[in-house]
Design a protein around this motif. Structure first.
Motif, PDB file in Angstrom:
ATOM      1  N   SER A 139       0.741  -1.125   0.052  1.00 53.25           N
ATOM      2  CA  SER A 139      -0.061   0.049   0.023  1.00 53.25           C
ATOM      3  C   SER A 139       0.876   1.371   0.001  1.00 53.25           C
ATOM      4  O   SER A 139       0.452   2.350  -0.412  1.00 53.25           O
ATOM      5  N   HIS A 140       2.262   1.258   0.858  1.00 54.22           N
ATOM      6  CA  HIS A 140       2.957   2.690   0.705  1.00 54.22           C
ATOM      7  C   HIS A 140       4.310   1.904   0.440  1.00 54.22           C
ATOM      8  O   HIS A 140       5.168   1.962   1.411  1.00 54.22           O
ATOM      9  N   PRO A 141       4.555   1.682  -0.932  1.00 53.71           N
ATOM     10  CA  PRO A 141       5.876   0.925  -1.176  1.00 53.71           C
ATOM     11  C   PRO A 141       6.987   1.701  -0.944  1.00 53.71           C
ATOM     12  O   PRO A 141       8.309   1.107  -0.791  1.00 53.71           O
ATOM     13  N   GLY A 142       7.118   2.958  -0.983  1.00 49.34           N
ATOM     14  CA  GLY A 142       8.272   3.806  -0.852  1.00 49.34           C
ATOM     15  C   GLY A 142       8.433   4.505   0.710  1.00 49.34           C
ATOM     16  O   GLY A 142       9.358   5.086   0.739  1.00 49.34           O
ATOM     17  N   GLN A 143       7.504   4.036   1.611  1.00 54.14           N
ATOM     18  CA  GLN A 143       7.678   4.436   3.059  1.00 54.14           C
ATOM     19  C   GLN A 143       8.307   3.250   3.925  1.00 54.14           C
ATOM     20  O   GLN A 143       8.001   2.310   4.085  1.00 54.14           O
ATOM     21  N   ALA A 144       9.166   4.062   4.530  1.00 54.59           N
ATOM     22  CA  ALA A 144       9.996   3.160   5.522  1.00 54.59           C
ATOM     23  C   ALA A 144       9.154   2.700   6.804  1.00 54.59           C
ATOM     24  O   ALA A 144       8.343   3.335   7.224  1.00 54.59           O
ATOM     25  N   PRO A 145       9.007   1.344   7.067  1.00 51.25           N
ATOM     26  CA  PRO A 145       8.234   0.651   7.883  1.00 51.25           C
ATOM     27  C   PRO A 145       8.704   1.052   9.429  1.00 51.25           C
ATOM     28  O   PRO A 145       9.956   1.297   9.474  1.00 51.25           O
ATOM     29  N   LEU A 146       7.769   1.047  10.318  1.00 47.40           N
ATOM     30  CA  LEU A 146       8.235   1.447  11.983  1.00 47.40           C
ATOM     31  C   LEU A 146       8.807   0.283  12.316  1.00 47.40           C
ATOM     32  O   LEU A 146       9.761   0.452  13.259  1.00 47.40           O
ATOM     33  N   GLY A 147       8.468  -1.080  11.755  1.00 48.23           N
ATOM     34  CA  GLY A 147       9.118  -2.135  12.519  1.00 48.23           C
ATOM     35  C   GLY A 147       8.419  -2.406  13.936  1.00 48.23           C
ATOM     36  O   GLY A 147       7.803  -1.678  14.412  1.00 48.23           O
ATOM     37  N   ALA A 148       8.721  -3.612  14.341  1.00 49.06           N
ATOM     38  CA  ALA A 148       8.237  -4.034  15.708  1.00 49.06           C
ATOM     39  C   ALA A 148       8.427  -2.834  16.818  1.00 49.06           C
ATOM     40  O   ALA A 148       7.410  -2.669  17.448  1.00 49.06           O
ATOM     41  N   ALA A 149       9.707  -2.848  16.773  1.00 44.16           N
ATOM     42  CA  ALA A 149      10.384  -1.946  17.887  1.00 44.16           C
ATOM     43  C   ALA A 149       9.660  -0.390  17.908  1.00 44.16           C
ATOM     44  O   ALA A 149       9.245   0.305  18.698  1.00 44.16           O
ATOM     45  N   GLY A 150       9.584   0.190  16.470  1.00 44.12           N
ATOM     46  CA  GLY A 150       9.133   1.473  16.476  1.00 44.12           C
ATOM     47  C   GLY A 150       7.655   1.626  16.866  1.00 44.12           C
ATOM     48  O   GLY A 150       7.346   2.436  17.310  1.00 44.12           O
ATOM     49  N   PHE A 151       7.032   0.500  16.178  1.00 43.93           N
ATOM     50  CA  PHE A 151       5.626   0.506  16.529  1.00 43.93           C
ATOM     51  C   PHE A 151       5.224   0.642  17.992  1.00 43.93           C
ATOM     52  O   PHE A 151       4.449   1.363  18.806  1.00 43.93           O
ATOM     53  N   THR A 152       6.123  -0.460  18.719  1.00 43.86           N
ATOM     54  CA  THR A 152       5.960  -0.453  20.058  1.00 43.86           C
ATOM     55  C   THR A 152       6.137   0.851  20.729  1.00 43.86           C
ATOM     56  O   THR A 152       5.573   1.302  21.873  1.00 43.86           O
ATOM     57  N   LEU A 153       7.319   1.565  20.648  1.00 46.86           N
ATOM     58  CA  LEU A 153       7.688   2.793  20.931  1.00 46.86           C
ATOM     59  C   LEU A 153       6.646   3.705  20.832  1.00 46.86           C
ATOM     60  O   LEU A 153       6.190   4.427  21.876  1.00 46.86           O
ATOM     61  N   LEU A 154       5.796   4.081  19.764  1.00 47.37           N
ATOM     62  CA  LEU A 154       5.065   4.888  19.436  1.00 47.37           C
ATOM     63  C   LEU A 154       3.728   4.607  20.394  1.00 47.37           C
ATOM     64  O   LEU A 154       3.003   5.444  20.867  1.00 47.37           O
ATOM     65  N   ALA A 155       3.310   3.315  19.995  1.00 51.93           N
ATOM     66  CA  ALA A 155       2.005   2.910  20.862  1.00 51.93           C
ATOM     67  C   ALA A 155       1.962   3.140  22.305  1.00 51.93           C
ATOM     68  O   ALA A 155       0.896   3.410  22.879  1.00 51.93           O
ATOM     69  N   SER A 156       3.183   2.936  22.866  1.00 51.06           N
ATOM     70  CA  SER A 156       3.149   2.700  24.322  1.00 51.06           C
ATOM     71  C   SER A 156       3.212   4.254  24.817  1.00 51.06           C
ATOM     72  O   SER A 156       2.645   4.301  26.005  1.00 51.06           O
ATOM     73  N   ARG A 157       3.290   5.069  23.992  1.00 52.01           N
ATOM     74  CA  ARG A 157       3.179   6.507  24.502  1.00 52.01           C
ATOM     75  C   ARG A 157       2.074   7.135  23.927  1.00 52.01           C
ATOM     76  O   ARG A 157       1.813   8.542  24.577  1.00 52.01           O
ATOM     77  N   ALA A 158       1.192   6.450  23.585  1.00 51.64           N
ATOM     78  CA  ALA A 158      -0.041   7.078  22.855  1.00 51.64           C
ATOM     79  C   ALA A 158      -1.068   7.012  24.008  1.00 51.64           C
ATOM     80  O   ALA A 158      -1.044   6.154  24.948  1.00 51.64           O
ATOM     81  N   ALA A 159      -2.097   8.131  23.961  1.00 46.89           N
ATOM     82  CA  ALA A 159      -3.082   8.245  25.130  1.00 46.89           C
ATOM     83  C   ALA A 159      -4.563   7.603  24.418  1.00 46.89           C
ATOM     84  O   ALA A 159      -5.730   7.893  25.076  1.00 46.89           O
ATOM     85  N   LEU A 160      -4.314   6.843  23.653  1.00 48.65           N
ATOM     86  CA  LEU A 160      -5.444   5.853  23.217  1.00 48.65           C
ATOM     87  C   LEU A 160      -4.978   4.580  22.566  1.00 48.65           C
ATOM     88  O   LEU A 160      -3.870   4.279  22.426  1.00 48.65           O
ATOM     89  N   PRO A 161      -5.948   3.587  22.502  1.00 51.74           N
ATOM     90  CA  PRO A 161      -5.573   2.200  22.075  1.00 51.74           C
ATOM     91  C   PRO A 161      -4.999   2.341  20.481  1.00 51.74           C
ATOM     92  O   PRO A 161      -5.514   3.316  19.746  1.00 51.74           O
ATOM     93  N   VAL A 162      -4.099   1.550  20.207  1.00 49.98           N
ATOM     94  CA  VAL A 162      -3.396   1.780  18.851  1.00 49.98           C
ATOM     95  C   VAL A 162      -3.370   0.043  18.227  1.00 49.98           C
ATOM     96  O   VAL A 162      -2.967  -0.722  18.705  1.00 49.98           O
ATOM     97  N   TYR A 163      -3.894   0.294  17.083  1.00 56.68           N
ATOM     98  CA  TYR A 163      -4.003  -1.098  16.047  1.00 56.68           C
ATOM     99  C   TYR A 163      -2.931  -0.859  15.172  1.00 56.68           C
ATOM    100  O   TYR A 163      -2.259   0.061  14.887  1.00 56.68           O
ATOM    101  N   ALA A 164      -1.936  -1.970  15.109  1.00 60.14           N
ATOM    102  CA  ALA A 164      -1.131  -2.212  14.138  1.00 60.14           C
ATOM    103  C   ALA A 164      -1.591  -2.375  12.803  1.00 60.14           C
ATOM    104  O   ALA A 164      -2.409  -3.343  12.707  1.00 60.14           O
ATOM    105  N   LEU A 165      -0.997  -1.651  11.706  1.00 57.34           N
ATOM    106  CA  LEU A 165      -1.401  -1.818  10.369  1.00 57.34           C
ATOM    107  C   LEU A 165      -0.279  -1.751   9.463  1.00 57.34           C
ATOM    108  O   LEU A 165       0.519  -1.085   9.611  1.00 57.34           O
ATOM    109  N   GLY A 166      -0.464  -2.295   8.484  1.00 58.00           N
ATOM    110  CA  GLY A 166       0.735  -2.442   7.434  1.00 58.00           C
ATOM    111  C   GLY A 166       1.557  -3.416   7.246  1.00 58.00           C
ATOM    112  O   GLY A 166       2.579  -3.704   8.040  1.00 58.00           O
ATOM    113  N   GLY A 167       1.381  -4.327   6.231  1.00 60.21           N
ATOM    114  CA  GLY A 167       2.259  -5.611   5.991  1.00 60.21           C
ATOM    115  C   GLY A 167       2.178  -6.524   7.019  1.00 60.21           C
ATOM    116  O   GLY A 167       3.113  -7.595   6.974  1.00 60.21           O
ATOM    117  N   ILE A 168       1.327  -6.614   7.705  1.00 60.43           N
ATOM    118  CA  ILE A 168       1.176  -7.656   8.654  1.00 60.43           C
ATOM    119  C   ILE A 168       0.431  -8.917   8.286  1.00 60.43           C
ATOM    120  O   ILE A 168      -0.652  -8.791   7.492  1.00 60.43           O
TER     121      ILE A 168
END
Length: 208
Positions: A153-182
């Motif tokens: 869906s976004h071939p030119g965009q660098a993925p967050l990776g599991a670690a990057g997702f975890t970092l951002l989601a853990s600091r969010a003030a609402l529930p976060v779903y993982a999307l993209g290449g899963i």
């Protein structure tokens, strides 16, 4: 077909585990199937195979017959115990008696306008920490953060990776779903993350 169903069950089990661990009692669907006419040409068939309690997110914003597809997906959702979310069109969501609405990152503020709808599920797309903050301030129930892994869906965009997702989601003030290449193979990499569930497109197409 058996292999396809087994993969679906595996992905669903991982999503349910995440949901029960990170979003207990919130009534959020563990698994969200996102439509994309190019990558998932039979959304009705794919939706019918979803486990009860899952959600369908009708994206396909430019589809000419979008309203008709929304109506058909609404029937499938009611028949199989699913939640239907309509991307970017609350009026259409009301017409087909959908379970809620989803807004793009740039339209996150519109979520607040529809908070009065009783029992509606409202989600917002996000691609950064700033977007997650905006989603929380808008009053959305959850955000869909992407891309976690490399995705068509976004071939030119660098993925967050599991670690990057975890970092951002853990600091969010609402529930976060993982999307993209899963898919059923890499979803296990998110088991230590705070994901409220999994959203995907290609994982629901056996030939994708």
């Amino acid at each position: 077909i058996l292999g396809e169903e087994t993969n679906m069950m595996k992905l669903a089990e991982l999503a349910i585990w995440l949901n029960s661990d990170n979003a207990p009692g919130l009534g959020l669907p563990p698994l969200i199937m996102v439509t994309d006419v190019r990558r998932l040409p039979d959304p009705l068939g794919a939706a019918a195979k979803l486990p009860p309690g899952s959600a369908i997110l009708l994206r396909d914003y430019e589809l000419a017959e979008r309203a008709a597809l929304a109506g058909r997906l609404a029937i499938v959702a009611r028949r199989h115990g699913l939640k239907l979310l309509i991307g970017g069109d609350a009026e259409l969501a009301i017409r087909v008696d959908a379970a809620g609405v989803h807004f793009s990152e740039t339209r996150a503020s519109e979520a607040r306008r529809w908070r009065h709808r009783k029992n509606w599920l409202i989600t917002v797309a996000a691609h950064s920490r700033t977007a997650l903050r905006s989603a929380a301030l808008s009053g959305a129930d959850a955000a869909l953060l992407s891309p976690v892994f490399s995705t068509k869906s976004h071939p030119g965009q660098a993925p967050l990776g599991a670690a990057g997702f975890t970092l951002l989601a853990s600091r969010a003030a609402l529930p976060v779903y993982a999307l993209g290449g899963i898919d059923e193979n890499n979803a296990a990499r998110l088991l230590s993350s705070p994901a409220a569930g999994i959203a995907a497109i290609g994982a629901f197409n056996p030939i994708n």
